[in-house]
Design a protein around this motif. Structure first.
Motif, short mmCIF file in Angstrom:
data_model
loop_
_atom_site.label_atom_id
_atom_site.label_comp_id
_atom_site.label_asym_id
_atom_site.label_seq_id
_atom_site.Cartn_x
_atom_site.Cartn_y
_atom_site.Cartn_z
N CYS A 35 -57.25 26.64 -28.53
CA CYS A 35 -55.69 26.18 -27.48
C CYS A 35 -55.93 25.40 -26.18
O CYS A 35 -54.56 25.16 -26.01
N SER A 36 -57.11 24.82 -26.14
CA SER A 36 -57.06 23.97 -24.81
C SER A 36 -56.97 22.69 -25.45
O SER A 36 -56.69 21.37 -24.89
N ILE A 37 -57.39 22.38 -26.69
CA ILE A 37 -57.08 21.00 -27.38
C ILE A 37 -55.93 20.54 -28.43
O ILE A 37 -55.75 21.11 -28.93
N GLN A 38 -54.92 19.66 -27.47
CA GLN A 38 -54.50 19.16 -28.20
C GLN A 38 -54.26 19.11 -30.05
O GLN A 38 -55.82 18.67 -30.19
N ASP A 39 -53.40 18.98 -30.81
CA ASP A 39 -53.15 19.67 -32.63
C ASP A 39 -53.79 17.98 -33.08
O ASP A 39 -53.67 16.63 -32.56
N GLY A 40 -54.72 17.67 -33.69
CA GLY A 40 -54.76 16.54 -34.27
C GLY A 40 -56.86 15.95 -33.86
O GLY A 40 -56.25 14.58 -34.13
N PHE A 70 -56.06 17.64 -24.04
CA PHE A 70 -56.32 18.70 -23.99
C PHE A 70 -54.73 19.12 -23.53
O PHE A 70 -53.77 18.82 -23.23
N THR A 71 -54.55 20.27 -23.57
CA THR A 71 -53.49 20.59 -23.85
C THR A 71 -52.95 20.51 -22.14
O THR A 71 -53.67 21.70 -21.42
N PRO A 72 -51.70 21.67 -22.07
CA PRO A 72 -51.18 22.10 -20.65
C PRO A 72 -52.67 23.36 -20.20
O PRO A 72 -52.90 23.41 -19.23
N LEU A 73 -52.80 24.18 -21.40
CA LEU A 73 -53.45 25.36 -21.16
C LEU A 73 -55.43 24.55 -20.44
O LEU A 73 -56.20 24.82 -19.76
N GLY A 74 -55.47 24.16 -21.60
CA GLY A 74 -56.99 23.07 -20.57
C GLY A 74 -56.46 22.04 -19.76
O GLY A 74 -57.64 22.23 -19.10
N GLN A 75 -55.50 21.84 -19.72
CA GLN A 75 -55.85 20.97 -18.80
C GLN A 75 -55.55 22.15 -17.70
O GLN A 75 -56.43 21.61 -15.74
N PHE A 76 -54.86 23.33 -17.61
CA PHE A 76 -55.18 23.98 -15.98
C PHE A 76 -56.64 24.16 -15.60
O PHE A 76 -56.59 24.77 -14.86
N LYS A 158 -42.33 19.15 -16.19
CA LYS A 158 -44.09 17.85 -16.42
C LYS A 158 -44.34 17.15 -15.09
O LYS A 158 -46.09 17.72 -14.59
N ALA A 159 -43.62 16.85 -14.46
CA ALA A 159 -43.72 15.77 -13.05
C ALA A 159 -44.32 16.89 -12.19
O ALA A 159 -45.32 16.75 -11.49
N ALA A 160 -43.56 18.46 -12.12
CA ALA A 160 -45.48 19.45 -11.06
C ALA A 160 -45.89 19.78 -11.62
O ALA A 160 -47.34 20.18 -10.67
N GLY A 161 -46.16 19.98 -12.77
CA GLY A 161 -47.72 20.03 -13.62
C GLY A 161 -48.64 18.83 -13.13
O GLY A 161 -49.61 19.15 -12.60
N ILE A 162 -48.28 17.82 -13.44
CA ILE A 162 -49.15 16.55 -12.68
C ILE A 162 -49.33 16.40 -11.15
O ILE A 162 -50.27 16.28 -11.20
N SER A 163 -47.61 16.84 -10.64
CA SER A 163 -48.24 16.55 -8.72
C SER A 163 -49.42 17.83 -8.37
O SER A 163 -50.69 17.35 -7.77
N LEU A 164 -49.80 19.23 -9.30
CA LEU A 164 -50.23 19.94 -8.67
C LEU A 164 -51.49 19.57 -9.11
O LEU A 164 -52.44 19.60 -8.54
#
Length: 434
Positions: A35-40, A70-76, A158-164
Protein backbone atom coordinates in the motif's frame (compact mmCIF):
# COMPACT_ATOMS: atom_id res chain seq x y z
CA UNK A 1 11.12 -9.29 31.15
CA UNK A 2 14.63 -10.04 29.92
CA UNK A 3 14.32 -7.27 27.34
CA UNK A 4 13.15 -4.79 30.00
CA UNK A 5 15.99 -5.73 32.33
CA UNK A 6 18.46 -5.39 29.46
CA UNK A 7 17.17 -1.92 28.59
CA UNK A 8 17.27 -0.78 32.23
CA UNK A 9 20.97 -1.59 32.40
CA UNK A 10 21.83 0.49 29.34
CA UNK A 11 23.16 4.06 29.34
CA UNK A 12 21.00 6.89 27.94
CA UNK A 13 23.28 7.08 24.90
CA UNK A 14 22.79 3.40 24.13
CA UNK A 15 19.02 3.63 24.54
CA UNK A 16 18.88 6.58 22.14
CA UNK A 17 20.98 4.65 19.60
CA UNK A 18 18.76 1.58 19.95
CA UNK A 19 15.64 3.72 19.60
CA UNK A 20 16.82 5.27 16.35
CA UNK A 21 17.80 1.85 14.98
CA UNK A 22 14.38 0.40 15.87
CA UNK A 23 12.52 3.26 14.16
CA UNK A 24 14.71 2.91 11.05
CA UNK A 25 13.95 -0.82 10.77
CA UNK A 26 10.22 -0.26 11.37
CA UNK A 27 10.22 2.51 8.78
CA UNK A 28 11.88 0.31 6.17
CA UNK A 29 9.14 -2.30 6.65
CA UNK A 30 6.38 0.32 6.37
CA UNK A 31 7.89 1.63 3.13
CA UNK A 32 7.97 -1.91 1.73
CA UNK A 33 4.23 -2.47 2.24
CA UNK A 34 2.27 -2.87 -1.04
CA UNK A 35 0.00 0.00 0.00
CA UNK A 36 3.05 2.28 0.26
CA UNK A 37 4.34 1.65 -3.26
CA UNK A 38 2.74 2.84 -6.48
CA UNK A 39 1.44 0.25 -8.96
CA UNK A 40 4.06 -1.07 -11.34
CA UNK A 41 6.97 0.11 -9.19
CA UNK A 42 9.41 -2.33 -7.59
CA UNK A 43 11.39 -1.36 -4.52
CA UNK A 44 14.34 -3.39 -3.23
CA UNK A 45 14.69 -3.71 0.53
CA UNK A 46 18.11 -2.03 0.49
CA UNK A 47 16.50 1.05 -1.08
CA UNK A 48 13.66 1.02 1.46
CA UNK A 49 16.20 0.72 4.29
CA UNK A 50 18.31 3.50 2.77
CA UNK A 51 15.26 5.77 2.43
CA UNK A 52 14.09 5.03 5.98
CA UNK A 53 17.56 5.75 7.38
CA UNK A 54 17.79 8.96 5.37
CA UNK A 55 14.38 10.05 6.70
CA UNK A 56 14.93 9.16 10.37
CA UNK A 57 18.42 10.68 10.28
CA UNK A 58 16.81 13.73 8.58
CA UNK A 59 19.30 13.54 5.74
CA UNK A 60 17.46 13.62 2.42
CA UNK A 61 19.80 11.49 0.32
CA UNK A 62 17.60 9.46 -2.01
CA UNK A 63 18.22 6.19 -3.79
CA UNK A 64 14.66 6.20 -5.14
CA UNK A 65 12.45 9.18 -5.95
CA UNK A 66 9.79 9.61 -3.25
CA UNK A 67 7.30 11.35 -5.53
CA UNK A 68 7.46 8.72 -8.29
CA UNK A 69 7.76 5.67 -6.02
CA UNK A 70 5.47 6.01 -3.03
CA UNK A 71 1.70 6.35 -2.76
CA UNK A 72 0.19 9.13 -0.61
CA UNK A 73 0.21 6.64 2.31
CA UNK A 74 3.85 5.82 1.70
CA UNK A 75 4.65 9.53 1.56
CA UNK A 76 2.77 9.96 4.84
CA UNK A 77 4.93 7.24 6.42
CA UNK A 78 8.01 9.01 5.05
CA UNK A 79 6.87 12.33 6.50
CA UNK A 80 6.27 10.74 9.91
CA UNK A 81 9.75 9.19 9.86
CA UNK A 82 11.20 12.63 9.12
CA UNK A 83 9.19 14.15 11.97
CA UNK A 84 10.24 11.48 14.46
CA UNK A 85 13.85 11.73 13.36
CA UNK A 86 13.91 15.51 13.53
CA UNK A 87 12.38 15.82 16.98
CA UNK A 88 14.23 12.77 18.24
CA UNK A 89 12.89 9.38 19.22
CA UNK A 90 13.09 10.17 22.93
CA UNK A 91 11.32 13.52 22.61
CA UNK A 92 8.52 11.94 20.59
CA UNK A 93 8.20 9.12 23.12
CA UNK A 94 8.12 11.52 26.05
CA UNK A 95 5.55 13.66 24.25
CA UNK A 96 3.26 10.65 23.79
CA UNK A 97 3.66 9.74 27.47
CA UNK A 98 2.72 13.28 28.53
CA UNK A 99 -0.23 13.30 26.12
CA UNK A 100 -1.50 10.14 27.83
CA UNK A 101 -1.39 11.94 31.17
CA UNK A 102 1.47 9.89 32.61
CA UNK A 103 4.69 11.06 34.25
CA UNK A 104 8.15 10.72 32.76
CA UNK A 105 10.43 8.56 34.91
CA UNK A 106 13.86 9.63 36.18
CA UNK A 107 15.45 7.29 33.64
CA UNK A 108 13.35 8.89 30.92
CA UNK A 109 14.39 12.37 32.04
CA UNK A 110 18.03 11.33 31.88
CA UNK A 111 17.57 10.09 28.32
CA UNK A 112 15.78 13.29 27.28
CA UNK A 113 18.55 15.39 28.82
CA UNK A 114 21.14 13.42 26.86
CA UNK A 115 19.19 13.69 23.59
CA UNK A 116 18.41 17.40 23.97
CA UNK A 117 21.95 18.45 24.92
CA UNK A 118 20.87 20.14 28.15
CA UNK A 119 22.93 20.12 31.34
CA UNK A 120 20.14 20.02 33.87
CA UNK A 121 17.05 17.93 34.40
CA UNK A 122 14.98 20.90 35.55
CA UNK A 123 12.13 22.02 33.35
CA UNK A 124 12.36 19.07 30.94
CA UNK A 125 8.59 18.61 30.78
CA UNK A 126 8.14 22.30 29.89
CA UNK A 127 10.94 21.96 27.34
CA UNK A 128 9.21 19.01 25.64
CA UNK A 129 5.91 20.88 25.50
CA UNK A 130 7.59 23.96 24.04
CA UNK A 131 9.39 21.81 21.44
CA UNK A 132 6.08 20.36 20.23
CA UNK A 133 4.32 23.74 20.23
CA UNK A 134 7.23 25.38 18.38
CA UNK A 135 7.30 22.58 15.81
CA UNK A 136 3.56 22.74 15.14
CA UNK A 137 3.56 26.52 14.76
CA UNK A 138 6.53 26.64 12.37
CA UNK A 139 5.36 23.71 10.26
CA UNK A 140 1.78 24.96 9.92
CA UNK A 141 2.87 28.49 9.04
CA UNK A 142 5.45 27.10 6.61
CA UNK A 143 2.83 24.83 5.01
CA UNK A 144 0.36 27.71 4.63
CA UNK A 145 2.94 29.94 2.94
CA UNK A 146 4.21 27.11 0.72
CA UNK A 147 0.62 26.34 -0.30
CA UNK A 148 0.33 29.76 -1.97
CA UNK A 149 3.12 28.64 -4.32
CA UNK A 150 2.27 24.98 -4.94
CA UNK A 151 -1.45 25.63 -5.50
CA UNK A 152 -0.50 27.48 -8.69
CA UNK A 153 0.81 24.22 -10.19
CA UNK A 154 -1.25 21.48 -8.50
CA UNK A 155 -4.88 20.83 -7.53
CA UNK A 156 -5.68 22.27 -4.06
CA UNK A 157 -5.74 18.92 -2.21
CA UNK A 158 -2.47 17.72 -3.70
CA UNK A 159 -0.91 21.15 -3.19
CA UNK A 160 -1.89 20.99 0.49
CA UNK A 161 -0.21 17.58 0.86
CA UNK A 162 2.95 18.74 -0.90
CA UNK A 163 3.05 21.92 1.19
CA UNK A 164 2.73 20.09 4.50
CA UNK A 165 5.34 17.51 3.53
CA UNK A 166 7.71 20.24 2.34
CA UNK A 167 7.26 22.25 5.53
CA UNK A 168 7.94 19.21 7.73
CA UNK A 169 11.01 18.29 5.68
CA UNK A 170 12.38 21.86 5.69
CA UNK A 171 11.90 22.55 9.40
CA UNK A 172 13.44 19.19 10.27
CA UNK A 173 16.36 19.95 7.96
CA UNK A 174 15.64 16.99 5.69
CA UNK A 175 15.93 17.54 1.94
CA UNK A 176 13.14 15.19 0.83
CA UNK A 177 10.57 16.27 -1.74
CA UNK A 178 7.60 14.54 -3.34
CA UNK A 179 7.50 16.51 -6.59
CA UNK A 180 8.74 13.50 -8.57
CA UNK A 181 11.47 12.76 -11.13
CA UNK A 182 14.32 13.78 -8.80
CA UNK A 183 13.52 17.45 -9.45
CA UNK A 184 13.88 18.69 -5.86
CA UNK A 185 13.17 22.46 -5.93
CA UNK A 186 14.86 23.15 -9.26
CA UNK A 187 11.56 24.17 -10.94
CA UNK A 188 11.20 26.87 -8.25
CA UNK A 189 14.73 28.31 -8.32
CA UNK A 190 13.37 31.77 -9.19
CA UNK A 191 10.37 31.71 -6.85
CA UNK A 192 11.24 34.19 -4.11
CA UNK A 193 8.41 33.15 -1.79
CA UNK A 194 9.24 29.42 -1.72
CA UNK A 195 12.98 30.08 -1.50
CA UNK A 196 12.60 32.44 1.47
CA UNK A 197 10.03 30.27 3.28
CA UNK A 198 12.23 27.20 2.87
CA UNK A 199 15.32 29.07 4.07
CA UNK A 200 13.41 30.43 7.07
CA UNK A 201 12.25 26.95 8.10
CA UNK A 202 15.76 25.54 7.66
CA UNK A 203 17.38 28.32 9.70
CA UNK A 204 14.96 28.12 12.63
CA UNK A 205 15.03 24.33 12.59
CA UNK A 206 18.82 24.45 12.58
CA UNK A 207 19.50 26.90 15.42
CA UNK A 208 17.93 24.63 18.04
CA UNK A 209 14.81 24.62 20.18
CA UNK A 210 16.63 26.02 23.23
CA UNK A 211 17.74 29.06 21.23
CA UNK A 212 14.25 29.66 19.83
CA UNK A 213 12.78 29.33 23.31
CA UNK A 214 15.27 31.81 24.74
CA UNK A 215 14.72 34.28 21.92
CA UNK A 216 10.96 34.27 22.58
CA UNK A 217 11.27 34.43 26.38
CA UNK A 218 13.63 37.45 26.19
CA UNK A 219 11.50 39.10 23.51
CA UNK A 220 14.42 39.01 21.07
CA UNK A 221 16.62 41.32 23.17
CA UNK A 222 20.27 40.62 22.38
CA UNK A 223 21.55 41.77 25.79
CA UNK A 224 19.56 39.11 27.59
CA UNK A 225 20.68 36.24 25.38
CA UNK A 226 22.98 33.64 26.93
CA UNK A 227 26.48 33.08 25.56
CA UNK A 228 25.31 29.91 23.80
CA UNK A 229 22.50 31.71 21.97
CA UNK A 230 24.79 34.56 20.93
CA UNK A 231 27.38 32.09 19.61
CA UNK A 232 24.79 30.08 17.67
CA UNK A 233 23.18 33.14 16.07
CA UNK A 234 26.52 34.79 15.27
CA UNK A 235 28.10 31.68 13.78
CA UNK A 236 24.96 30.89 11.77
CA UNK A 237 24.90 34.40 10.29
CA UNK A 238 28.64 34.38 9.52
CA UNK A 239 28.54 30.96 7.86
CA UNK A 240 25.47 31.82 5.77
CA UNK A 241 26.98 35.14 4.64
CA UNK A 242 30.40 33.64 3.88
CA UNK A 243 28.86 30.69 2.06
CA UNK A 244 26.65 32.98 -0.04
CA UNK A 245 29.56 35.18 -1.08
CA UNK A 246 31.90 32.28 -1.91
CA UNK A 247 29.24 30.40 -3.90
CA UNK A 248 28.39 33.53 -5.87
CA UNK A 249 32.09 34.01 -6.68
CA UNK A 250 32.59 30.42 -7.84
CA UNK A 251 29.28 29.45 -9.47
CA UNK A 252 27.03 30.84 -12.19
CA UNK A 253 24.02 31.22 -9.91
CA UNK A 254 21.87 34.12 -8.79
CA UNK A 255 22.38 35.77 -5.41
CA UNK A 256 19.20 34.06 -4.24
CA UNK A 257 20.54 30.71 -5.45
CA UNK A 258 23.85 31.27 -3.65
CA UNK A 259 22.01 32.26 -0.44
CA UNK A 260 19.65 29.28 -0.71
CA UNK A 261 22.46 26.73 -1.10
CA UNK A 262 24.51 28.34 1.67
CA UNK A 263 21.54 27.85 4.00
CA UNK A 264 20.59 24.43 2.64
CA UNK A 265 24.12 23.04 2.94
CA UNK A 266 23.85 23.49 6.71
CA UNK A 267 22.18 20.00 6.93
CA UNK A 268 18.95 20.63 4.98
CA UNK A 269 19.73 19.23 1.53
CA UNK A 270 17.32 21.07 -0.76
CA UNK A 271 18.72 22.34 -4.05
CA UNK A 272 17.52 24.70 -6.75
CA UNK A 273 20.42 23.98 -9.12
CA UNK A 274 21.98 20.74 -10.37
CA UNK A 275 25.00 20.25 -8.11
CA UNK A 276 26.61 17.93 -10.64
CA UNK A 277 27.34 21.06 -12.68
CA UNK A 278 29.03 22.93 -9.83
CA UNK A 279 32.76 23.57 -9.97
CA UNK A 280 35.16 21.87 -7.56
CA UNK A 281 35.74 25.12 -5.56
CA UNK A 282 31.98 25.53 -5.19
CA UNK A 283 31.53 21.95 -4.00
CA UNK A 284 34.39 22.46 -1.54
CA UNK A 285 32.51 25.40 -0.02
CA UNK A 286 29.42 23.19 0.35
CA UNK A 287 31.52 20.38 1.88
CA UNK A 288 32.84 22.72 4.59
CA UNK A 289 29.34 24.03 5.34
CA UNK A 290 27.95 20.48 5.46
CA UNK A 291 30.72 19.34 7.79
CA UNK A 292 30.08 22.20 10.25
CA UNK A 293 26.32 21.74 10.08
CA UNK A 294 23.63 23.14 12.36
CA UNK A 295 23.56 23.87 16.11
CA UNK A 296 23.19 21.67 19.23
CA UNK A 297 19.67 20.64 20.19
CA UNK A 298 18.37 21.26 16.67
CA UNK A 299 17.03 19.04 13.92
CA UNK A 300 20.32 19.23 11.99
CA UNK A 301 23.63 17.38 12.00
CA UNK A 302 27.32 18.11 11.45
CA UNK A 303 29.89 18.87 14.14
CA UNK A 304 27.71 21.87 15.10
CA UNK A 305 28.33 25.63 15.00
CA UNK A 306 29.26 25.87 18.70
CA UNK A 307 31.85 23.12 18.26
CA UNK A 308 33.43 25.00 15.36
CA UNK A 309 33.40 28.23 17.40
CA UNK A 310 35.06 26.54 20.41
CA UNK A 311 37.67 25.06 18.08
CA UNK A 312 38.50 28.49 16.61
CA UNK A 313 38.68 30.09 20.05
CA UNK A 314 40.94 27.31 21.34
CA UNK A 315 43.36 27.71 18.44
CA UNK A 316 43.29 31.50 18.85
CA UNK A 317 43.94 31.16 22.58
CA UNK A 318 46.93 28.86 22.04
CA UNK A 319 48.37 31.10 19.32
CA UNK A 320 47.99 34.39 21.22
CA UNK A 321 48.44 33.07 24.78
CA UNK A 322 45.11 34.55 25.87
CA UNK A 323 42.06 33.04 27.54
CA UNK A 324 39.17 31.58 25.56
CA UNK A 325 36.33 34.08 25.77
CA UNK A 326 33.31 35.37 23.90
CA UNK A 327 30.65 38.01 24.54
CA UNK A 328 32.16 38.92 27.94
CA UNK A 329 32.13 35.30 29.09
CA UNK A 330 34.94 32.77 29.45
CA UNK A 331 34.43 29.52 27.59
CA UNK A 332 34.24 26.37 29.77
CA UNK A 333 37.65 24.83 30.37
CA UNK A 334 36.80 21.56 28.61
CA UNK A 335 35.09 23.19 25.61
CA UNK A 336 38.14 23.17 23.32
CA UNK A 337 39.09 19.62 24.28
CA UNK A 338 35.61 18.30 23.55
CA UNK A 339 35.41 20.29 20.29
CA UNK A 340 38.75 18.88 19.17
CA UNK A 341 37.65 15.32 19.96
CA UNK A 342 34.35 15.72 18.10
CA UNK A 343 36.08 17.25 15.07
CA UNK A 344 38.79 14.58 14.97
CA UNK A 345 36.24 11.78 15.23
CA UNK A 346 34.11 13.41 12.53
CA UNK A 347 37.09 13.77 10.21
CA UNK A 348 37.95 10.12 10.82
CA UNK A 349 34.44 9.03 9.85
CA UNK A 350 34.38 11.19 6.71
CA UNK A 351 37.87 10.25 5.49
CA UNK A 352 37.44 6.54 6.24
CA UNK A 353 34.02 6.56 4.58
CA UNK A 354 35.39 8.34 1.51
CA UNK A 355 38.21 5.82 1.18
CA UNK A 356 35.84 2.86 1.51
CA UNK A 357 33.41 4.31 -1.03
CA UNK A 358 36.20 4.86 -3.55
CA UNK A 359 37.34 1.25 -3.02
CA UNK A 360 33.82 -0.05 -3.67
CA UNK A 361 33.11 2.46 -6.46
CA UNK A 362 36.35 2.67 -8.52
CA UNK A 363 34.64 4.82 -11.15
CA UNK A 364 33.87 7.65 -8.71
CA UNK A 365 36.12 10.66 -8.38
CA UNK A 366 37.52 11.81 -5.05
CA UNK A 367 35.39 14.94 -5.35
CA UNK A 368 32.08 13.09 -5.73
CA UNK A 369 32.93 10.49 -3.08
CA UNK A 370 33.98 13.08 -0.50
CA UNK A 371 30.88 15.18 -1.20
CA UNK A 372 28.56 12.16 -0.86
CA UNK A 373 30.11 10.93 2.38
CA UNK A 374 30.23 14.40 3.94
CA UNK A 375 26.58 14.89 3.00
CA UNK A 376 25.70 11.59 4.68
CA UNK A 377 27.68 12.40 7.83
CA UNK A 378 26.29 15.93 8.08
CA UNK A 379 22.77 14.53 7.49
CA UNK A 380 22.44 17.03 4.65
CA UNK A 381 21.07 15.24 1.61
CA UNK A 382 22.86 17.17 -1.13
CA UNK A 383 24.39 15.03 -3.86
CA UNK A 384 26.13 15.43 -7.19
CA UNK A 385 23.68 12.84 -8.55
CA UNK A 386 25.53 9.59 -7.81
CA UNK A 387 23.28 8.24 -5.03
CA UNK A 388 20.81 6.14 -7.08
CA UNK A 389 23.66 4.36 -8.91
CA UNK A 390 25.63 3.35 -5.82
CA UNK A 391 26.20 -0.37 -5.18
CA UNK A 392 24.60 -2.20 -2.27
CA UNK A 393 27.87 -2.01 -0.33
CA UNK A 394 28.14 1.75 -0.79
CA UNK A 395 24.50 2.23 0.25
CA UNK A 396 25.12 0.20 3.43
CA UNK A 397 28.17 2.36 4.08
CA UNK A 398 26.07 5.51 3.65
CA UNK A 399 23.44 4.09 6.01
CA UNK A 400 26.05 3.58 8.72
CA UNK A 401 27.52 7.06 8.18
CA UNK A 402 24.07 8.72 8.30
CA UNK A 403 23.35 6.86 11.54
CA UNK A 404 26.65 7.99 13.07
CA UNK A 405 26.06 11.54 11.85
CA UNK A 406 22.59 11.73 13.41
CA UNK A 407 23.65 10.40 16.79
CA UNK A 408 27.02 12.17 16.77
CA UNK A 409 30.45 10.51 16.59
CA UNK A 410 31.18 11.24 20.26
CA UNK A 411 27.96 9.53 21.34
CA UNK A 412 28.81 6.49 19.22
CA UNK A 413 32.31 6.37 20.69
CA UNK A 414 31.20 6.68 24.31
CA UNK A 415 28.30 4.21 24.35
CA UNK A 416 30.73 1.30 24.16
CA UNK A 417 32.52 2.40 27.34
CA UNK A 418 29.54 3.05 29.59
CA UNK A 419 30.16 1.91 33.14
CA UNK A 420 33.91 1.47 32.80
CA UNK A 421 36.01 3.41 35.29
CA UNK A 422 39.70 4.13 35.09
CA UNK A 423 41.25 2.57 38.21
CA UNK A 424 44.94 3.12 37.48
CA UNK A 425 46.66 6.46 36.89
CA UNK A 426 50.20 6.69 35.60
CA UNK A 427 52.73 9.46 36.32
CA UNK A 428 52.66 12.33 33.84
CA UNK A 429 55.26 12.18 31.07
CA UNK A 430 56.61 14.65 28.52
CA UNK A 431 55.72 14.96 24.84
CA UNK A 432 56.73 17.54 22.24
CA UNK A 433 53.81 19.19 20.43
CA UNK A 434 54.08 21.23 17.22
Amino acid sequence: MRLLNFLKRQSPGRLIALGFAAVILLGSLLLMLPCSIQDGVTVRYIDALYTSTSAVCVTGLIAIDAGSTFTPLGQFFLGMLIQVGGLGVTTMGAGIILAMGKRVSLKGRSIIREASNVDTGKGLVRLIKSIFITTVIFELVGAALSFTVFVQDYPPLKAAGISLFHSVAAFNNSGFDILGNFTNLIPYQNNVMLNMVTCGLIIFGGIGFLVIREMVSTRFRWRKFSMHTKIVLTMSAVLIAAGTLLLKLTEDVSWMGAFFHSVSARTAGFSTYQLGGFTTPGLLVLIVLMFIGASPGSTGGGIKTSTFFALIQGVKSAATNTTEKAFHYSLPGAAFRKAAVVTLLALSVVLTGTWLMMVMEPGLSLRDSLFEVTSAFGTVGLSTGITPDLSVGSKLLSIIIMYIGRLGPLTIATIWHFGREERIRYPEGNISIG
